[in-house]
Write a protein that holds these residues in place. Sequence first.
Motif, PDB file in Angstrom:
ATOM      1  N   PRO A  52      -3.172  -6.623  -0.852  1.00 40.78           N
ATOM      2  CA  PRO A  52      -2.859  -5.333  -0.229  1.00 40.78           C
ATOM      3  C   PRO A  52      -2.093  -4.350  -1.124  1.00 40.78           C
ATOM      4  CG  PRO A  52      -1.283  -6.968   0.473  1.00 40.78           C
ATOM      5  CD  PRO A  52      -2.278  -7.674  -0.415  1.00 40.78           C
ATOM      6  N   ALA A  53      -1.640  -4.748  -2.282  1.00 40.00           N
ATOM      7  CA  ALA A  53      -0.700  -3.901  -3.024  1.00 40.00           C
ATOM      8  C   ALA A  53      -1.121  -3.633  -4.467  1.00 40.00           C
ATOM      9  CB  ALA A  53       0.676  -4.542  -2.989  1.00 40.00           C
ATOM     10  N   TRP A  54      -2.355  -3.213  -4.700  1.00 39.09           N
ATOM     11  CA  TRP A  54      -2.821  -2.969  -6.064  1.00 39.09           C
ATOM     12  C   TRP A  54      -2.057  -1.842  -6.740  1.00 39.09           C
ATOM     13  CZ3 TRP A  54      -5.330  -6.065  -9.126  1.00 39.09           C
ATOM     14  CH2 TRP A  54      -6.126  -7.055  -8.579  1.00 39.09           C
ATOM     15  N   GLU A  55      -1.419  -0.986  -5.962  1.00 37.33           N
ATOM     16  CA  GLU A  55      -0.654   0.101  -6.571  1.00 37.33           C
ATOM     17  C   GLU A  55       0.599  -0.401  -7.303  1.00 37.33           C
ATOM     18  OE1 GLU A  55       0.863  -0.475  -2.406  1.00 37.33           O
ATOM     19  OE2 GLU A  55      -1.127  -0.261  -3.271  1.00 37.33           O
ATOM     20  N   ARG A  56       1.005  -1.642  -7.043  1.00 35.60           N
ATOM     21  CA  ARG A  56       2.192  -2.206  -7.696  1.00 35.60           C
ATOM     22  C   ARG A  56       1.868  -2.994  -8.957  1.00 35.60           C
ATOM     23  NH1 ARG A  56       5.428  -5.227  -3.030  1.00 35.60           N
ATOM     24  NH2 ARG A  56       4.392  -6.887  -4.149  1.00 35.60           N
ATOM     25  N   VAL A  57       0.653  -2.908  -9.458  1.00 37.61           N
ATOM     26  CA  VAL A  57       0.235  -3.737 -10.590  1.00 37.61           C
ATOM     27  C   VAL A  57       1.088  -3.492 -11.835  1.00 37.61           C
ATOM     28  CG1 VAL A  57      -1.575  -2.244 -11.517  1.00 37.61           C
ATOM     29  CG2 VAL A  57      -1.786  -4.700 -11.725  1.00 37.61           C
ATOM     30  N   TRP A  58       1.585  -2.272 -12.045  1.00 41.39           N
ATOM     31  CA  TRP A  58       2.369  -1.964 -13.249  1.00 41.39           C
ATOM     32  C   TRP A  58       3.871  -1.994 -12.998  1.00 41.39           C
ATOM     33  CZ3 TRP A  58      -0.334  -2.493 -17.387  1.00 41.39           C
ATOM     34  CH2 TRP A  58      -1.682  -2.194 -17.381  1.00 41.39           C
ATOM     35  N   GLN A  59       4.306  -2.279 -11.766  1.00 45.27           N
ATOM     36  CA  GLN A  59       5.741  -2.332 -11.480  1.00 45.27           C
ATOM     37  C   GLN A  59       6.330  -3.620 -12.039  1.00 45.27           C
ATOM     38  OE1 GLN A  59       6.365  -1.944  -7.295  1.00 45.27           O
ATOM     39  NE2 GLN A  59       6.019   0.262  -7.298  1.00 45.27           N
ATOM     40  N   ALA A  60       7.418  -3.473 -12.749  1.00 40.44           N
ATOM     41  CA  ALA A  60       8.054  -4.629 -13.393  1.00 40.44           C
ATOM     42  C   ALA A  60       9.264  -5.085 -12.589  1.00 40.44           C
ATOM     43  CB  ALA A  60       8.467  -4.264 -14.810  1.00 40.44           C
ATOM     44  N   ARG A  61       9.392  -6.394 -12.456  1.00 38.51           N
ATOM     45  CA  ARG A  61      10.595  -6.991 -11.881  1.00 38.51           C
ATOM     46  C   ARG A  61      11.669  -7.138 -12.948  1.00 38.51           C
ATOM     47  NH1 ARG A  61       8.638 -12.245  -8.463  1.00 38.51           N
ATOM     48  NH2 ARG A  61       7.210 -11.178  -7.084  1.00 38.51           N
ATOM     49  N   GLY A  62      11.223  -7.310 -14.159  1.00 34.20           N
ATOM     50  CA  GLY A  62      12.096  -7.502 -15.312  1.00 34.20           C
ATOM     51  C   GLY A  62      11.267  -7.317 -16.559  1.00 34.20           C
ATOM     52  N   PRO A  63      11.844  -7.568 -17.722  1.00 40.20           N
ATOM     53  CA  PRO A  63      11.064  -7.432 -18.956  1.00 40.20           C
ATOM     54  C   PRO A  63       9.896  -8.423 -18.988  1.00 40.20           C
ATOM     55  CG  PRO A  63      13.414  -7.696 -19.415  1.00 40.20           C
ATOM     56  CD  PRO A  63      13.223  -7.935 -17.965  1.00 40.20           C
ATOM     57  N   LEU A  64       8.693  -7.893 -19.075  1.00 42.27           N
ATOM     58  CA  LEU A  64       7.456  -8.683 -19.125  1.00 42.27           C
ATOM     59  C   LEU A  64       7.317  -9.639 -17.932  1.00 42.27           C
ATOM     60  CD1 LEU A  64       7.311  -9.395 -22.932  1.00 42.27           C
ATOM     61  CD2 LEU A  64       5.983  -7.743 -21.648  1.00 42.27           C
ATOM     62  N   TYR A  65       7.755  -9.165 -16.778  1.00 52.90           N
ATOM     63  CA  TYR A  65       7.659  -9.926 -15.533  1.00 52.90           C
ATOM     64  C   TYR A  65       7.313  -8.915 -14.438  1.00 52.90           C
ATOM     65  CZ  TYR A  65       9.064 -13.029 -11.734  1.00 52.90           C
ATOM     66  OH  TYR A  65       9.070 -13.786 -10.604  1.00 52.90           O
ATOM     67  N   PHE A  66       6.111  -9.031 -13.850  1.00 53.72           N
ATOM     68  CA  PHE A  66       5.560  -7.973 -13.016  1.00 53.72           C
ATOM     69  C   PHE A  66       5.447  -8.394 -11.554  1.00 53.72           C
ATOM     70  CE2 PHE A  66       4.200  -7.348 -17.337  1.00 53.72           C
ATOM     71  CZ  PHE A  66       4.505  -6.008 -17.537  1.00 53.72           C
ATOM     72  N   GLU A  67       5.395  -7.378 -10.694  1.00 50.13           N
ATOM     73  CA  GLU A  67       5.289  -7.574  -9.250  1.00 50.13           C
ATOM     74  C   GLU A  67       3.907  -8.125  -8.875  1.00 50.13           C
ATOM     75  OE1 GLU A  67       7.331  -7.127  -6.621  1.00 50.13           O
ATOM     76  OE2 GLU A  67       9.010  -6.531  -7.896  1.00 50.13           O
ATOM     77  N   PRO A  68       3.842  -8.979  -7.864  1.00 50.54           N
ATOM     78  CA  PRO A  68       2.535  -9.454  -7.397  1.00 50.54           C
ATOM     79  C   PRO A  68       1.818  -8.372  -6.597  1.00 50.54           C
ATOM     80  CG  PRO A  68       4.303 -10.449  -6.127  1.00 50.54           C
ATOM     81  CD  PRO A  68       4.953  -9.636  -7.195  1.00 50.54           C
ATOM     82  N   VAL A  69       0.496  -8.445  -6.618  1.00 52.92           N
ATOM     83  CA  VAL A  69      -0.328  -7.487  -5.876  1.00 52.92           C
ATOM     84  C   VAL A  69      -1.042  -8.155  -4.708  1.00 52.92           C
ATOM     85  CG1 VAL A  69      -0.673  -6.015  -7.880  1.00 52.92           C
ATOM     86  CG2 VAL A  69      -2.353  -7.792  -7.358  1.00 52.92           C
ATOM     87  N   GLY A  70      -0.997  -9.467  -4.657  1.00 50.15           N
ATOM     88  CA  GLY A  70      -1.700 -10.164  -3.591  1.00 50.15           C
ATOM     89  C   GLY A  70      -1.200 -11.578  -3.422  1.00 50.15           C
ATOM     90  N   LEU A  71      -1.802 -12.246  -2.471  1.00 49.62           N
ATOM     91  CA  LEU A  71      -1.434 -13.615  -2.144  1.00 49.62           C
ATOM     92  C   LEU A  71      -2.705 -14.451  -2.047  1.00 49.62           C
ATOM     93  CD1 LEU A  71       1.022 -15.393  -1.174  1.00 49.62           C
ATOM     94  CD2 LEU A  71       0.223 -14.890   1.124  1.00 49.62           C
TER      95      LEU A  71
END
Length: 183
Positions: A52-71
């Motif tokens: 449900p969240a493909w818009e978050r594909v480039w959002q980073a949680r930390g350095p080189l650690y990215f947000e999930p877009v699905g389950l």
Amino acid sequence: MTALAALRNALVGRPRDAALIGGIGLAYAGLYLWVIGDLGPGGEGGLAARFPAWERVWQARGPLYFEPVGLIEAGPWIWTFSPLNTLLALGLGLLLGGNLVLGWRVRHGASHCAWRAPGGSLLAALPALLAGGACCAPMLLIWLGLPLAGALIPVLPWLLPLAALLLLASLLILARRLAASTS
């Protein structure tokens, strides 16, 4: 034989070696994704996927650690799918697998040769093992809650790119050694 030709031959010229590199790459990627928390137990036994969240594909949680877009739920496993984390994990895993397979081939080739280089050819694979551990080891220390993890926090953003560079350099060194041993 040039180093690039030896590398290409070792990586794609032999199906058994390519399968071994792929297997090591997948195993390392699974371990990496488990340690960073993207893969874990908790599924209810079915097979389901939601993105449900493909818009978050480039959002980073930390350095080189990215947000999930699905389950993705597969049997007893739940995978919070992040394409960028997955690509990083697979890339590092394939580099590690290539280093281990090339290190084995260089070592095996050196045993058939009367002349041996000083230092042993398995030592050339040592940077690959250290670099492979550079990604997961700090995360594992944090996951285990060990006090040493606090000292590693400032250098953690540098370990992943450093590991990738060491793996690439080690792969090229091993390819040169393999080319020299087959000539």
